[in-house]
Design a protein around this motif. Structure first.
Motif, PDB file in Angstrom:
ATOM      1  N   ALA A  68       0.857  -1.188   0.000  1.00  0.00           N
ATOM      2  CA  ALA A  68       0.000   0.000   0.000  1.00  0.00           C
ATOM      3  C   ALA A  68       0.889   1.233   0.000  1.00  0.00           C
ATOM      4  O   ALA A  68       1.810   1.337   0.821  1.00  0.00           O
ATOM      5  N   GLN A  69       0.633   2.143  -0.915  1.00  0.00           N
ATOM      6  CA  GLN A  69       1.417   3.374  -0.985  1.00  0.00           C
ATOM      7  C   GLN A  69       0.544   4.575  -0.618  1.00  0.00           C
ATOM      8  O   GLN A  69      -0.507   4.786  -1.209  1.00  0.00           O
ATOM      9  N   PHE A  70       1.011   5.343   0.364  1.00  0.00           N
ATOM     10  CA  PHE A  70       0.301   6.541   0.802  1.00  0.00           C
ATOM     11  C   PHE A  70       1.134   7.770   0.447  1.00  0.00           C
ATOM     12  O   PHE A  70       2.332   7.821   0.734  1.00  0.00           O
ATOM     13  N   THR A  71       0.488   8.748  -0.154  1.00  0.00           N
ATOM     14  CA  THR A  71       1.138  10.019  -0.471  1.00  0.00           C
ATOM     15  C   THR A  71       0.361  11.138   0.196  1.00  0.00           C
ATOM     16  O   THR A  71      -0.861  11.239   0.040  1.00  0.00           O
ATOM     17  N   VAL A  72       1.057  11.976   0.970  1.00  0.00           N
ATOM     18  CA  VAL A  72       0.428  13.094   1.673  1.00  0.00           C
ATOM     19  C   VAL A  72       1.137  14.381   1.276  1.00  0.00           C
ATOM     20  O   VAL A  72       2.343  14.380   1.023  1.00  0.00           O
ATOM     21  N   GLN A  73       0.373  15.487   1.191  1.00  0.00           N
ATOM     22  CA  GLN A  73       0.998  16.722   0.725  1.00  0.00           C
ATOM     23  C   GLN A  73       0.421  17.988   1.356  1.00  0.00           C
ATOM     24  O   GLN A  73       0.730  19.091   0.907  1.00  0.00           O
ATOM     25  N   ALA A 109      10.033  15.953   7.037  1.00  0.00           N
ATOM     26  CA  ALA A 109       8.813  16.702   6.747  1.00  0.00           C
ATOM     27  C   ALA A 109       7.557  15.858   6.887  1.00  0.00           C
ATOM     28  O   ALA A 109       6.445  16.391   6.886  1.00  0.00           O
ATOM     29  N   ALA A 110       7.711  14.538   7.024  1.00  0.00           N
ATOM     30  CA  ALA A 110       6.562  13.645   7.172  1.00  0.00           C
ATOM     31  C   ALA A 110       6.996  12.439   8.000  1.00  0.00           C
ATOM     32  O   ALA A 110       8.187  12.195   8.194  1.00  0.00           O
ATOM     33  N   ILE A 177      -2.623   2.401   9.784  1.00  0.00           N
ATOM     34  CA  ILE A 177      -1.331   2.668   9.157  1.00  0.00           C
ATOM     35  C   ILE A 177      -1.506   3.923   8.311  1.00  0.00           C
ATOM     36  O   ILE A 177      -2.439   4.033   7.521  1.00  0.00           O
ATOM     37  N   PHE A 178      -0.589   4.886   8.460  1.00  0.00           N
ATOM     38  CA  PHE A 178      -0.780   6.143   7.734  1.00  0.00           C
ATOM     39  C   PHE A 178       0.515   6.948   7.654  1.00  0.00           C
ATOM     40  O   PHE A 178       1.494   6.672   8.361  1.00  0.00           O
ATOM     41  N   VAL A 179       0.488   7.936   6.775  1.00  0.00           N
ATOM     42  CA  VAL A 179       1.567   8.902   6.656  1.00  0.00           C
ATOM     43  C   VAL A 179       1.004  10.258   7.046  1.00  0.00           C
ATOM     44  O   VAL A 179      -0.091  10.633   6.612  1.00  0.00           O
ATOM     45  N   GLU A 180       1.748  10.980   7.871  1.00  0.00           N
ATOM     46  CA  GLU A 180       1.317  12.292   8.358  1.00  0.00           C
ATOM     47  C   GLU A 180       2.312  13.361   7.909  1.00  0.00           C
ATOM     48  O   GLU A 180       3.517  13.211   8.098  1.00  0.00           O
ATOM     49  N   GLN A 181       1.795  14.407   7.292  1.00  0.00           N
ATOM     50  CA  GLN A 181       2.635  15.526   6.867  1.00  0.00           C
ATOM     51  C   GLN A 181       2.927  16.408   8.085  1.00  0.00           C
ATOM     52  O   GLN A 181       2.013  16.859   8.775  1.00  0.00           O
ATOM     53  N   HIS A 188       4.893  13.596  -0.007  1.00  0.00           N
ATOM     54  CA  HIS A 188       5.752  12.580   0.595  1.00  0.00           C
ATOM     55  C   HIS A 188       5.047  11.230   0.507  1.00  0.00           C
ATOM     56  O   HIS A 188       3.861  11.133   0.822  1.00  0.00           O
ATOM     57  N   SER A 189       5.794  10.210   0.102  1.00  0.00           N
ATOM     58  CA  SER A 189       5.206   8.886  -0.092  1.00  0.00           C
ATOM     59  C   SER A 189       5.934   7.827   0.730  1.00  0.00           C
ATOM     60  O   SER A 189       7.163   7.844   0.839  1.00  0.00           O
ATOM     61  N   VAL A 190       5.148   6.911   1.287  1.00  0.00           N
ATOM     62  CA  VAL A 190       5.671   5.777   2.043  1.00  0.00           C
ATOM     63  C   VAL A 190       4.863   4.545   1.643  1.00  0.00           C
ATOM     64  O   VAL A 190       3.644   4.622   1.483  1.00  0.00           O
ATOM     65  N   ARG A 191       5.536   3.407   1.500  1.00  0.00           N
ATOM     66  CA  ARG A 191       4.853   2.145   1.216  1.00  0.00           C
ATOM     67  C   ARG A 191       4.833   1.281   2.474  1.00  0.00           C
ATOM     68  O   ARG A 191       5.829   1.198   3.190  1.00  0.00           O
TER      69      ARG A 191
END
Length: 213
Positions: A68-73, A109-110, A177-181, A188-191
């Motif tokens: 799973a790829q999450f991108t936050v901006q 930054a994330a 599971i998540f990415v936070e800016q 910014h992307s994380v898998r």
């Protein structure tokens, strides 16, 4: 493997003990084999804040699986997935996930986070005890890389896991599971892959009554 033992007492009481592997992963679609099924969106639902997509990149380089790829901006936004699972009060649960911090991003930054929240209701809708989680700041916890998978917590795996104790009234748990800016507006992307959540306390004894002739 499952083993059942039954013992008869004078009063007609049977003791049923069910022993299952303590490390049995409760997460469904733990490795995002072909899609993001069994998971629902967590965090912002605004397209401008980021995206959640399936990616063919797999932690074990398996051609038929992915991640799973999450991108936050957007600053202070969270983009991720959540799953509601059954849980038992006063039991210890352990958890970890494998993550990849893609190259070419701005350090610090994330952050990537795996979080557990316990609920008194069976469907994760009421009486949350609050989240208990582990995070890793992009580019600080680990170097950025398009090839190397890391972990939450550091060097995550069966012997190195996060731990959370379920409150007495617990009936369910959310795995998030998540990415936070943290700052800025650069994407910014994380898998995420191999998401694990299991009962580390074992299965409690259950007493059952039967009529005995």
């Amino acid at each position: 493997m499952r083993r059942n033992f039954i013992r008869l007492s004078a009063g007609g009481l049977f003791l049923l003990w069910c022993a299952q592997g303590q490390a049995q992963n409760l997460v469904v679609n733990t490795g995002f084999a072909t899609d993001l099924s069994s998971w629902t969106d967590f965090g912002s639902a605004l397209p401008a804040d980021g995206t959640r997509v399936w990616n063919a990149d797999d932690v074990n380089a398996i051609a038929s699986s992915g991640s799973a790829q999450f991108t936050v901006q957007t600053a202070a936004s969270q983009i991720g997935l959540v799953q509601c699972l059954p849980a038992i009060g006063e039991q210890t649960y352990e958890y970890y996930a494998r993550v990849k911090f893609l190259a070419g991003q701005t350090d610090a930054a994330a952050r990537a986070v795996m979080e557990i929240a316990f609920f008194a209701s069976a469907d994760c809708t009421a009486d949350s005890s609050g989240g208990q989680g582990l995070g890793a700041v992009v580019g600080t916890a680990y170097p950025l890389s398009d090839t190397i998978w890391r972990g939450i917590p550091t060097n995550a795996g069966p012997a190195i896991e996060g731990s959370a104790l379920a409150p007495a009234a617990t009936s369910s748990a959310q795995v998030r599971i998540f990415v936070e800016q943290l700052t800025g507006s650069e994407p910014h992307s994380v898998r995420f892959d191999q998401v694990v959540f299991h009962n580390a306390s074992g299965v409690p004894v259950t007493l059952m009554h039967f009529d005995v002739e």
